[in-house]
Enzyme design. Sequence first.
Site, short mmCIF file in Angstrom:
data_model
loop_
_atom_site.label_atom_id
_atom_site.label_comp_id
_atom_site.label_asym_id
_atom_site.label_seq_id
_atom_site.Cartn_x
_atom_site.Cartn_y
_atom_site.Cartn_z
N ASP A 1 5.28 0.49 -3.92
CA ASP A 1 5.84 -0.32 -2.84
C ASP A 1 7.36 -0.45 -2.97
OD1 ASP A 1 5.77 -1.82 -0.57
OD2 ASP A 1 5.00 -3.64 -1.51
N HIS B 1 11.10 6.96 1.59
CA HIS B 1 9.86 7.66 1.22
C HIS B 1 10.19 8.96 0.49
CE1 HIS B 1 7.57 4.70 3.24
NE2 HIS B 1 7.85 5.07 4.46
N LEU C 1 -3.90 16.32 -16.90
CA LEU C 1 -3.76 15.03 -16.21
C LEU C 1 -4.51 15.14 -14.88
CD1 LEU C 1 -2.34 12.20 -15.83
CD2 LEU C 1 -0.52 13.44 -14.64
C1 FPP Z 1 5.30 1.72 0.48
O1 FPP Z 1 6.64 1.35 0.65
C2 FPP Z 1 5.15 3.18 0.42
C3 FPP Z 1 4.36 3.92 1.22
C4 FPP Z 1 3.51 3.37 2.29
C5 FPP Z 1 4.31 5.38 1.12
C6 FPP Z 1 4.23 5.95 -0.25
C7 FPP Z 1 4.68 7.34 -0.19
C8 FPP Z 1 5.49 7.91 -1.10
C9 FPP Z 1 5.95 7.27 -2.32
C10 FPP Z 1 5.96 9.26 -0.78
C11 FPP Z 1 5.58 10.32 -1.72
C12 FPP Z 1 4.17 10.40 -2.06
C13 FPP Z 1 3.54 11.54 -2.40
C14 FPP Z 1 2.16 11.46 -2.95
C15 FPP Z 1 4.18 12.86 -2.28
P1 FPP Z 1 7.05 0.52 1.94
O2 FPP Z 1 7.42 1.48 3.00
O3 FPP Z 1 5.94 -0.41 2.30
O4 FPP Z 1 8.30 -0.27 1.43
P2 FPP Z 1 8.78 -1.72 1.89
O5 FPP Z 1 7.73 -2.69 1.43
O6 FPP Z 1 10.07 -1.89 1.16
O7 FPP Z 1 8.94 -1.68 3.36
#
Ligand code: FPP
Length: 245
Positions: free
Chosen positions: A16, A33, A127
């Site tokens: 997050d 992201h 892994l």
């Molecule tokens: C949450 O942060 C994150 C996500 C919903 C997406 C997770 C995806 C990645 C880390 C990209 C790469 C992943 C792979 C497997 C290649 P948020 O957008 O909710 O952040 P915020 O709470 O600050 O708004």
Amino acid sequence: MTSRPAIPRHIAIVMDGNGRWAKARHRPRSFGHNAGRKAVREVVEGCLREGVEALTLFAFSSENWRRPEEEVGALMTLFVRALDKETDELHAQGVRLRFVGDLAAFDQPLRERMQAAMTRTTGNRKLHLNIAVNYGGRWDIVQAARDAAAAVGRGELRAEAIDEAVLGSRMCLAELPPLDLFIRTGGECRLSNFLLWQAAYAELHFTDTLWPDFDQASLHRAIEDYGRRERRYGRTGDQVATDKG
Ligand code: FPP
């Protein structure tokens, strides 16, 4: 004599904070992201180094479809790019890649790419890297219950025989070591419907670090924190101490 530090066999992470990380830099959420993807690489390296057996990442929850269409599209593009770019190296490193969740919701080309990466890396054992996409903990429990009910319907299982082991064996990741450590970055302290069943005895580690800033040192700190916990499974502290002695 120094004893070996306790290493969690299976770690799960709610990644997050990508959006806030981007906002702090006056950039679009997709920029965050993308930076998050680099943190995924860091953590995979860290797990390989520390000897963790399984890593399960929450990349896209069943609730994430509610985000703006543009952000969902950017995330899908990112997943495809990451698959195309990272699979070779993960394979070379002995990583077995698996996607868990309701994959039927994704379009055919993405599903095919996911399947190809899973098939290609299926023999790897260094892994287990599980990427949860369109996943929800309640969905997981429901699909396991449905599967058991179908077995009852076919006459292969008695309803009275359904217990935790029977249901647990139908849950995602059942064949992997139990979840030891559940990490959430970005300052929130909740499970957000991730691995509800599997987290029953996991140690929880919450950190304010935003996901793009989570690096191998952060992982190491979480593992050290885990090593200091006393895992009792319902027993008293004295009983645990006697077992150790
Ligand atoms: C949450 O942060 C994150 C996500 C919903 C997406 C997770 C995806 C990645 C880390 C990209 C790469 C992943 C792979 C497997 C290649 P948020 O957008 O909710 O952040 P915020 O709470 O600050 O708004």
